[in-house]
Design a protein around this motif. Structure first.
Motif, short mmCIF file in Angstrom:
data_model
loop_
_atom_site.label_atom_id
_atom_site.label_comp_id
_atom_site.label_asym_id
_atom_site.label_seq_id
_atom_site.Cartn_x
_atom_site.Cartn_y
_atom_site.Cartn_z
N PRO A 120 0.85 -1.20 0.00
CA PRO A 120 0.00 0.00 0.00
C PRO A 120 0.88 1.24 0.00
O PRO A 120 1.84 1.33 0.76
CB PRO A 120 -0.79 -0.12 1.31
CG PRO A 120 -0.83 -1.59 1.58
CD PRO A 120 0.49 -2.14 1.08
N VAL A 122 2.22 2.23 -3.01
CA VAL A 122 2.73 2.18 -4.37
C VAL A 122 1.51 2.23 -5.30
O VAL A 122 0.60 1.43 -5.18
CB VAL A 122 3.52 0.88 -4.64
CG1 VAL A 122 4.00 0.84 -6.08
CG2 VAL A 122 4.68 0.76 -3.68
N MET A 123 1.51 3.21 -6.20
CA MET A 123 0.38 3.38 -7.10
C MET A 123 0.89 3.68 -8.50
O MET A 123 2.06 3.99 -8.67
CB MET A 123 -0.45 4.61 -6.69
CG MET A 123 -1.44 4.39 -5.60
SD MET A 123 -2.46 5.84 -5.36
CE MET A 123 -3.59 5.67 -6.73
N SER A 124 0.00 3.67 -9.46
CA SER A 124 0.39 4.17 -10.77
C SER A 124 0.31 5.70 -10.72
O SER A 124 -0.50 6.26 -9.98
CB SER A 124 -0.54 3.63 -11.85
OG SER A 124 -1.86 4.08 -11.62
N PRO A 139 -3.06 12.34 -2.37
CA PRO A 139 -3.07 11.05 -1.67
C PRO A 139 -1.79 10.68 -0.94
O PRO A 139 -1.45 9.51 -0.84
CB PRO A 139 -3.33 10.06 -2.83
CG PRO A 139 -2.67 10.69 -4.00
CD PRO A 139 -2.82 12.17 -3.82
N GLY A 140 -1.08 11.66 -0.43
CA GLY A 140 0.15 11.33 0.30
C GLY A 140 0.79 12.59 0.85
O GLY A 140 0.53 13.69 0.37
N ARG A 141 1.66 12.39 1.85
CA ARG A 141 2.33 13.54 2.47
C ARG A 141 3.59 13.89 1.67
O ARG A 141 3.88 15.05 1.42
CB ARG A 141 2.69 13.16 3.91
CG ARG A 141 2.75 14.30 4.90
CD ARG A 141 3.17 13.79 6.28
NE ARG A 141 4.43 13.07 6.24
CZ ARG A 141 4.56 11.74 6.46
NH1 ARG A 141 3.52 11.02 6.79
NH2 ARG A 141 5.75 11.17 6.39
N GLN A 226 2.71 -0.40 4.98
CA GLN A 226 2.50 0.80 4.17
C GLN A 226 3.88 1.28 3.73
O GLN A 226 4.86 1.10 4.43
CB GLN A 226 1.79 1.84 5.05
CG GLN A 226 2.12 3.30 4.81
CD GLN A 226 1.48 3.86 3.55
OE1 GLN A 226 0.41 3.41 3.12
NE2 GLN A 226 2.11 4.82 2.93
N ASP A 252 5.67 8.38 1.37
CA ASP A 252 4.54 7.51 1.71
C ASP A 252 3.67 7.21 0.49
O ASP A 252 2.67 6.49 0.59
CB ASP A 252 3.69 8.13 2.84
CG ASP A 252 3.10 9.49 2.47
OD1 ASP A 252 2.10 9.88 3.10
OD2 ASP A 252 3.64 10.17 1.57
N ARG A 253 4.05 7.78 -0.65
CA ARG A 253 3.30 7.48 -1.88
C ARG A 253 4.28 7.57 -3.03
O ARG A 253 5.06 8.54 -3.11
CB ARG A 253 2.16 8.49 -2.07
CG ARG A 253 1.27 8.31 -3.28
CD ARG A 253 0.28 7.18 -3.17
NE ARG A 253 -0.45 7.13 -1.92
CZ ARG A 253 -1.23 6.13 -1.55
NH1 ARG A 253 -1.39 5.09 -2.33
NH2 ARG A 253 -1.84 6.17 -0.39
N ILE A 256 4.21 5.15 -10.10
CA ILE A 256 5.00 4.43 -11.10
C ILE A 256 4.49 4.83 -12.49
O ILE A 256 3.28 4.85 -12.72
CB ILE A 256 4.80 2.90 -10.93
CG1 ILE A 256 5.04 2.47 -9.50
CG2 ILE A 256 5.67 2.13 -11.90
CD1 ILE A 256 6.46 2.66 -9.05
N MET B 1 0.10 13.19 6.15
CA MET B 1 -1.24 12.61 5.98
C MET B 1 -1.81 13.06 4.63
O MET B 1 -1.70 14.23 4.29
CB MET B 1 -2.12 13.19 7.11
CG MET B 1 -3.45 12.53 7.25
SD MET B 1 -3.31 10.98 8.11
CE MET B 1 -4.80 11.02 9.05
N PRO B 2 -2.40 12.15 3.89
CA PRO B 2 -3.07 12.58 2.65
C PRO B 2 -4.16 13.59 2.99
O PRO B 2 -4.81 13.49 4.02
CB PRO B 2 -3.72 11.28 2.15
CG PRO B 2 -2.98 10.19 2.82
CD PRO B 2 -2.50 10.72 4.12
N GLY B 54 -3.54 -1.93 -1.08
CA GLY B 54 -4.24 -0.66 -1.14
C GLY B 54 -4.40 -0.24 -2.59
O GLY B 54 -3.96 -0.96 -3.48
N PHE B 56 -4.14 0.97 -6.32
CA PHE B 56 -3.03 1.08 -7.27
C PHE B 56 -3.42 1.90 -8.50
O PHE B 56 -2.80 2.89 -8.82
CB PHE B 56 -2.55 -0.32 -7.70
CG PHE B 56 -1.33 -0.27 -8.57
CD1 PHE B 56 -1.44 -0.14 -9.96
CD2 PHE B 56 -0.06 -0.34 -8.02
CE1 PHE B 56 -0.31 -0.08 -10.77
CE2 PHE B 56 1.08 -0.28 -8.83
CZ PHE B 56 0.95 -0.15 -10.20
#
Lengths: 463, 107
Positions: A120, A122-124, A139-141, A226, A252-253, A256, B1-2, B54, B56
């Motif tokens: 969690p 890792v995103m596109s 969606p992230g700090r 995470q 934290d995010r 990719i 925090m998001p 989570g 993706f």
């Protein structure tokens, strides 16, 4: 949108089957109707798309089905017969018939497997962009972007504009390869505005304190439950990651961004012909000058013909609509030919740039292959590791195709239906088997996405 | 925090949902994925082998963001993709649960 408008204006009866709540696809993915966003997608790059959205909103003669997903596309049983589409919506399942079908199903971000890619956090990059564009949400700090595609620059800028923090944007390409491109004056002249946009984005990011680096690639994502940090390594002039050059970046995010895969399952299901090109979207559909596929009455436009972006999709959609209108007798071939002139001219330049971009931003099979350590998850749905898959290939020499490997290992059998592992499966198979073996892809079958049996059993009254 | 971007954005009506038994404030039109990330939740479900997962792709193709959701007034929880599911008042959401593909509800 462009195809629907063009066709409707020529008197064609148009139904649009749209998976989303509101028009726009992924590129012009709108905020929820419940939101009011004062400066949504204010950049000039989105102007044409927003104009289309406006036109579509007030157009007559287009039947727009929202939150409706085509699960099956069946070609006509007889010559001159109709296509049948199995459509799922919150109201259940139904069959829709049509004499002509245009497939413009877009694409999804290319999944790239590496140690920790399923953690969690890792995103596109495209997924992060959807949060920004549609949900107005950061969606992230502390966010990083890694990959090969310049879309990263755009999304990074959008994070900054939304008040978020981007630490680094890392391209695996070395600066020298970018410079080689710029050494071609013809190229630079023809696509100057796009190159300028990219350069300007990089400048703005640097001003905002974002590190934009070249020749660096992610080798690992780490964290307990995470993402806590990524490990990156330097890429040498052979495109190989040097193991002694690693460093950590806390975030934290991570987004990719290595390119895109065309959503081709419906065309494959129907039996249309295509070819395999992993640098241009994977399986891409063959088509004639009017965007008609190998199946009469089935047209294709956008990413499914080769990753090309929004403008290519728009122009190809117009061509397809004209082609269909001729077939349906709504416009003479001469008139269609006349209207198509400027479209084709525009398309030529757009496709040229798209192909250039594909070449420049494609990670390449060798680069992607080196990330596939034995413990890396190959099929994330069924949790099959690279090691397990390779062992099965070693043990069973008769496994020569992606379908056979899927049956033996379960890779490709999960909910994503192989979208997130097909490319890697093909790659591993091609490496393990003698040259010349046609490994192929996963067979595309009904349903194209998971579908409730209950919905299929309930008969929806036809309209 | 998001966090939510608030410059020049007016969100929908405030909506209360239950996440793992706790009341969480959200806005009409938001996706469940947004609301969960905004409240600090990053593990949406766990795989059969117990690994955390989570969001993706955020567009409905990867199936990584599934959570258990029960409609208001119902006690029947079904797996839904959080990125596609809009919040509804009094919706109940359970996160971090073990996935079993046999339980998938197809939406």
């Amino acid at each position: 949108m462009a195809a629907a408008l063009t066709a409707a204006k020529l008197g064609v009866e148009v139904t649009v089957i749209d998976e989303q709540r509101t028009p726009g696809g992924q590129i012009y993915r709108q905020p929820p109707p419940e939101f009011e966003v004062a400066d949504w997608l204010s950049s000039s790059a989105y102007r044409a798309g927003k104009a289309l959205l406006n036109e579509v909103g007030s157009a007559r003669g287009i039947h727009w089905l929202s939150q409706a997903s085509v699960r099956g596309l069946f070609k006509p049983e007889t010559d001159g017969g109709r296509y049948r589409l199995a459509v799922s919506s919150p109201n259940g399942a139904e069959f829709i018939e049509a004499s002509g079908v245009l497939l413009a199903p877009g694409c999804f971000d290319m999944p790239v497997a590496f140690p920790g890619w399923n953690l969690p956090g890792v995103m596109s990059a495209g997924g992060i962009q959807v949060f920004l564009k549609s949900q107005q949400f950061v969606p992230g700090r502390e966010i990083c972007f890694v990959g090969s595609h310049p879309l990263m620059l755009i999304v990074a800028e959008q994070v900054i504009a939304a008040g978020g923090r981007v630490k680094e944007v890392l391209f695996f390409q070395r600066a020298s390869s970018a410079l080689r491109l710029l050494g071609n004056p013809g190229l630079v002249f023809r696509h100057f505005d796009k190159l300028q946009q990219a350069a300007a984005a990089m400048r703005r990011l640097r001003t905002a304190g974002v590190r934009v680096c070249f020749g660096q690639a992610i080798v690992q994502a780490e964290g307990d439950d995470q993402l806590d940090k990524i490990v990156v390594g330097e890429v040498d002039h052979n495109g190989l990651i040097r193991s002694e050059s690693r460093r950590e970046i806390h975030c934290d995010r991570v987004g990719i961004c290595y390119g895109f895969i065309a959503s081709s399952e419906l065309a494959r299901q129907a039996g249309a012909k295509g070819e395999w090109d992993p640098d241009r979207g994977g399986w891409i559909a063959a088509h004639d000058p009017w965007m008609q596929s190998s199946l009469p009455g089935l047209y294709v436009a956008g990413e499914i013909t080769g990753i090309g972006g929004a403008e290519v999709a728009e122009q190809e959609g117009r061509l397809a609509a004209l082609g269909w209108a001729v077939q349906a007798g709504k416009i003479s071939p001469a008139h269609a030919e006349e209207k198509s002139g400027s479209i084709r001219q525009r398309l030529q330049g757009l496709r040229q740039f798209a192909n250039l971009l594909s070449v420049l931003s494609a990670p390449g099979q060798r680069f992607l292959g080196q990330l596939l350590d034995d413990q890396v998850t190959l099929c994330k749905c069924e949790e099959v590791t690279v090691g397990e898959f390779k062992a099965a290939l070693n043990e069973h020499a008769h496994l020569q195709t992606a379908n056979a490997a899927k049956l033996m290992t379960r890779a490709g059998m999960g909910l994503c239906q192989g979208r997130y592992c097909e490319h890697a499966v093909r790659r591993l198979l091609s490496e393990a088997r003698p040259q010349g073996i046609e490994v192929g892809g996963f067979n595309a079958r009904f349903p194209a996405k998971p579908t409730r049996i209950n919905d299929l059993l309930r008969n929806k009254p036809s309209n | 925090m998001p966090r939510r971007q608030n410059k020049s954005v007016v969100r929908g009506e405030p909506v209360t949902v239950l996440v793992d038994g706790q009341e969480v404030m959200a806005h009409g039109g938001e996706s469940v994925a947004t609301v969960l990330l905004a409240s600090g939740i990053s593990v949406f479900n766990r795989t059969r082998k117990g690994r955390p997962r989570g969001p993706f792709c955020n567009m409905g193709t990867c199936f990584e963001c599934q959570v258990l959701i029960a409609r208001p007034g119902s006690s029947r929880f079904e797996w839904r993709r959080a990125c596609l599911q809009q919040v509804q008042p009094a919706m109940k959401i359970r996160t971090g649960e073990l996935i079993s593909s046999a339980d998938f509800s197809g939406n």
